[in-house]
Write a protein that holds these residues in place. Structure first.
Motif, PDB file in Angstrom:
ATOM      1  N   GLN B  52      -0.410 -15.175  -2.116  1.00 37.01           N
ATOM      2  CA  GLN B  52      -0.018 -14.455  -0.903  1.00 37.01           C
ATOM      3  C   GLN B  52       1.455 -14.673  -0.576  1.00 37.01           C
ATOM      4  O   GLN B  52       2.148 -13.775  -0.132  1.00 37.01           O
ATOM      5  CB  GLN B  52      -0.889 -14.972   0.246  1.00 37.01           C
ATOM      6  CG  GLN B  52      -0.963 -14.066   1.428  1.00 37.01           C
ATOM      7  CD  GLN B  52      -1.880 -14.654   2.490  1.00 37.01           C
ATOM      8  OE1 GLN B  52      -1.603 -15.700   3.072  1.00 37.01           O
ATOM      9  NE2 GLN B  52      -2.991 -13.991   2.743  1.00 37.01           N
ATOM     10  N   LEU B 229      11.639  -8.826   0.251  1.00 34.52           N
ATOM     11  CA  LEU B 229      10.245  -8.641   0.600  1.00 34.52           C
ATOM     12  C   LEU B 229       9.449  -8.785  -0.670  1.00 34.52           C
ATOM     13  O   LEU B 229       9.917  -8.376  -1.724  1.00 34.52           O
ATOM     14  CB  LEU B 229      10.026  -7.190   0.997  1.00 34.52           C
ATOM     15  CG  LEU B 229      10.396  -6.772   2.370  1.00 34.52           C
ATOM     16  CD1 LEU B 229      10.275  -5.269   2.438  1.00 34.52           C
ATOM     17  CD2 LEU B 229       9.411  -7.419   3.322  1.00 34.52           C
ATOM     18  N   GLN B 230       8.259  -9.308  -0.574  1.00 31.33           N
ATOM     19  CA  GLN B 230       7.414  -9.351  -1.760  1.00 31.33           C
ATOM     20  C   GLN B 230       6.119  -8.627  -1.454  1.00 31.33           C
ATOM     21  O   GLN B 230       5.462  -8.924  -0.464  1.00 31.33           O
ATOM     22  CB  GLN B 230       7.148 -10.798  -2.169  1.00 31.33           C
ATOM     23  CG  GLN B 230       8.395 -11.495  -2.688  1.00 31.33           C
ATOM     24  CD  GLN B 230       8.105 -12.929  -3.063  1.00 31.33           C
ATOM     25  OE1 GLN B 230       7.848 -13.754  -2.209  1.00 31.33           O
ATOM     26  NE2 GLN B 230       8.123 -13.222  -4.342  1.00 31.33           N
ATOM     27  N   GLY B 231       5.789  -7.667  -2.290  1.00 30.36           N
ATOM     28  CA  GLY B 231       4.554  -6.928  -2.112  1.00 30.36           C
ATOM     29  C   GLY B 231       3.503  -7.401  -3.099  1.00 30.36           C
ATOM     30  O   GLY B 231       3.831  -7.796  -4.208  1.00 30.36           O
ATOM     31  N   ASN B 232       2.267  -7.365  -2.667  1.00 27.68           N
ATOM     32  CA  ASN B 232       1.163  -7.702  -3.567  1.00 27.68           C
ATOM     33  C   ASN B 232       0.230  -6.517  -3.682  1.00 27.68           C
ATOM     34  O   ASN B 232       0.074  -5.764  -2.736  1.00 27.68           O
ATOM     35  CB  ASN B 232       0.364  -8.889  -3.022  1.00 27.68           C
ATOM     36  CG  ASN B 232       0.990 -10.210  -3.385  1.00 27.68           C
ATOM     37  OD1 ASN B 232       1.363 -10.430  -4.535  1.00 27.68           O
ATOM     38  ND2 ASN B 232       1.127 -11.081  -2.410  1.00 27.68           N
ATOM     39  N   GLY B 233      -0.381  -6.403  -4.837  1.00 23.30           N
ATOM     40  CA  GLY B 233      -1.406  -5.379  -4.973  1.00 23.30           C
ATOM     41  C   GLY B 233      -0.813  -4.021  -5.221  1.00 23.30           C
ATOM     42  O   GLY B 233       0.393  -3.860  -5.375  1.00 23.30           O
ATOM     43  N   ASP B 234      -1.673  -3.057  -5.222  1.00 27.76           N
ATOM     44  CA  ASP B 234      -1.316  -1.692  -5.566  1.00 27.76           C
ATOM     45  C   ASP B 234      -0.383  -1.103  -4.519  1.00 27.76           C
ATOM     46  O   ASP B 234      -0.715  -1.043  -3.356  1.00 27.76           O
ATOM     47  CB  ASP B 234      -2.610  -0.870  -5.628  1.00 27.76           C
ATOM     48  CG  ASP B 234      -2.391   0.428  -6.359  1.00 27.76           C
ATOM     49  OD1 ASP B 234      -1.271   0.956  -6.308  1.00 27.76           O
ATOM     50  OD2 ASP B 234      -3.349   0.899  -6.972  1.00 27.76           O
ATOM     51  N   PHE B 235       0.786  -0.637  -4.950  1.00 29.76           N
ATOM     52  CA  PHE B 235       1.752  -0.145  -3.966  1.00 29.76           C
ATOM     53  C   PHE B 235       1.887   1.360  -4.009  1.00 29.76           C
ATOM     54  O   PHE B 235       2.902   1.900  -3.614  1.00 29.76           O
ATOM     55  CB  PHE B 235       3.111  -0.808  -4.163  1.00 29.76           C
ATOM     56  CG  PHE B 235       3.309  -1.397  -5.515  1.00 29.76           C
ATOM     57  CD1 PHE B 235       3.191  -2.761  -5.695  1.00 29.76           C
ATOM     58  CD2 PHE B 235       3.565  -0.590  -6.596  1.00 29.76           C
ATOM     59  CE1 PHE B 235       3.341  -3.317  -6.949  1.00 29.76           C
ATOM     60  CE2 PHE B 235       3.713  -1.149  -7.848  1.00 29.76           C
ATOM     61  CZ  PHE B 235       3.606  -2.508  -8.028  1.00 29.76           C
ATOM     62  N   SER B 236       0.898   2.030  -4.556  1.00 30.89           N
ATOM     63  CA  SER B 236       1.023   3.488  -4.592  1.00 30.89           C
ATOM     64  C   SER B 236       0.245   4.094  -3.428  1.00 30.89           C
ATOM     65  O   SER B 236      -0.283   3.375  -2.595  1.00 30.89           O
ATOM     66  CB  SER B 236       0.524   4.050  -5.898  1.00 30.89           C
ATOM     67  OG  SER B 236      -0.847   3.801  -6.017  1.00 30.89           O
TER      68      SER B 236
END
Lengths: 236, 236
Positions: B52, B229-236
């Motif tokens: 996370q 920023l850090q994104g996790n998971g599907d970003f579409s």
């Protein structure tokens, strides 16, 4: 779509359809298991996904609660193609300015972990929101991973194509933001004056296996752009 | 700090000390259990926390891998007081301009889910990075939750005080961003010209139980501000 992802989508739909508000309590784990006829581990994974997506929060010993944004009409900064979902009432279109196979810039090569001699798909497009310019986007796709692209795909959703046609799994992204002033070329594409404020977002998108496949630089029209972000966990 | 949080901190230290790079593999679950002498569930929770936080990524069937940003010197947009951690080589100070108990604005009341007659602590401060202005911050703390504040606390870290002295647990945050131009007052506090670009971040911070306790508006000096920023998971 895996079972738990499907269940997550159904729970999200349930929240929508019942117009549940932030703080509203969802049925307990056992009730959800019975309702969707799936195992505890599937429900648990579905709930984890929804927590990560900012749709719910879980409070140990108390239950599962709905999380809702206070404001609408904002764009998610962490979704690349998510404009349609976040701005449901708006029409997003894209005009492809350039699309070719070329060698990466040093910055793109560094971001994608590839050599300068390696091929990339380069895409430059302007995206519009209700006919107004939303952003200018330049992307470099590692051609060894994204093996084919054309203007028709780029005029629609490249990420949907990558997932659905190429079958690639998207994992995580790093986004770097800075604020500055539009140069002549950016201003021309966005229909603004040079020197106007801009938000520039440079992102590296990775597959689930950690391989970076896309480096993109997006310059937003500040007049059209309001963004939201959802943070989880301790933010101190 | 709970056991799994402590283990997560130790794994993070291990990654630092061994100068591990993105994609480097961590020991398998069983090895981590043995190394830290804890149960599988504790290690699993520690790894979830690190995932996370964007420190690792897990690949089913393959293992646990290190996640590292390509760039340094950027500020995390999702941490309020995290400047020190993200900008280790910089000195951050704060000058408190105002601190009092008052009634909230309509926007603050709406964001905090309280009545207009309810008391809030209002804090206005300028934060400096190496002696240069970093941002102008205005915050409204629900006084029913954050029961006491003073200038000494506000000149240091309000969030650390809230956690450590008041014992509150921070849960999640919603952040709204927009880009615009500095007005006269903002420009004066930041030492810039009115009309310069600005990034404005409005955040609502919640406890783990979902109660909003802080609504803040931070206006950044664009010359000093680079964010990640850090994104996790599907970003579409």
């Amino acid at each position: 779509m895996l079972k738990y992802q499907q269940i997550a989508a159904e729970i999200e739909k349930y929240i929508e359809q019942n117009a549940m508000q932030q703080g509203d309590k969802l049925p307990v784990l056992e009730a959800l298991m019975a309702q969707f006829q799936v195992s505890k581990s599937t429900i648990t994974k579905a709930l984890e996904l929804l927590e990560q997506k900012g749709v719910i929060f879980q409070l140990r010993g108390s239950g599962i609660f709905v999380r809702r944004l206070k404001r609408t009409g904002y764009i998610s900064l962490l979704s690349n193609q998510g404009f349609k979902r976040d701005l449901e009432d708006f029409t997003i279109t894209a005009e492809v300015l350039e699309l070719d196979v070329r060698k990466p810039t040093e910055e793109a090569a560094h971001s994608l972990n590839i050599e300068l001699a390696h091929d990339v798909y380069y895409v430059k497009r302007v995206r519009y929101i209700n006919g107004q310019t939303l952003c200018l986007e330049e992307s470099y796709y590692n051609k060894a991973i994204v093996t084919y692209l054309n203007k028709e795909i780029a005029a629609d959703s490249i990420f949907r194509y990558i997932k659905e046609a190429l079958g690639l799994k998207m994992g995580f992204s790093d986004v770097y933001l800075r604020v500055g002033m539009l140069n002549e070329e950016e201003a021309k594409h966005l229909g603004l004056e040079a020197g106007s404020p801009k938000l520039c977002a440079e992102s590296i998108f990775h597959l689930t296996n950690g391989l970076p496949f896309d480096f993109s630089r997006v310059t937003y029209n500040y007049q059209q752009s309001q963004f939201f972000l959802q943070g989880n966990g301790d933010f101190s």
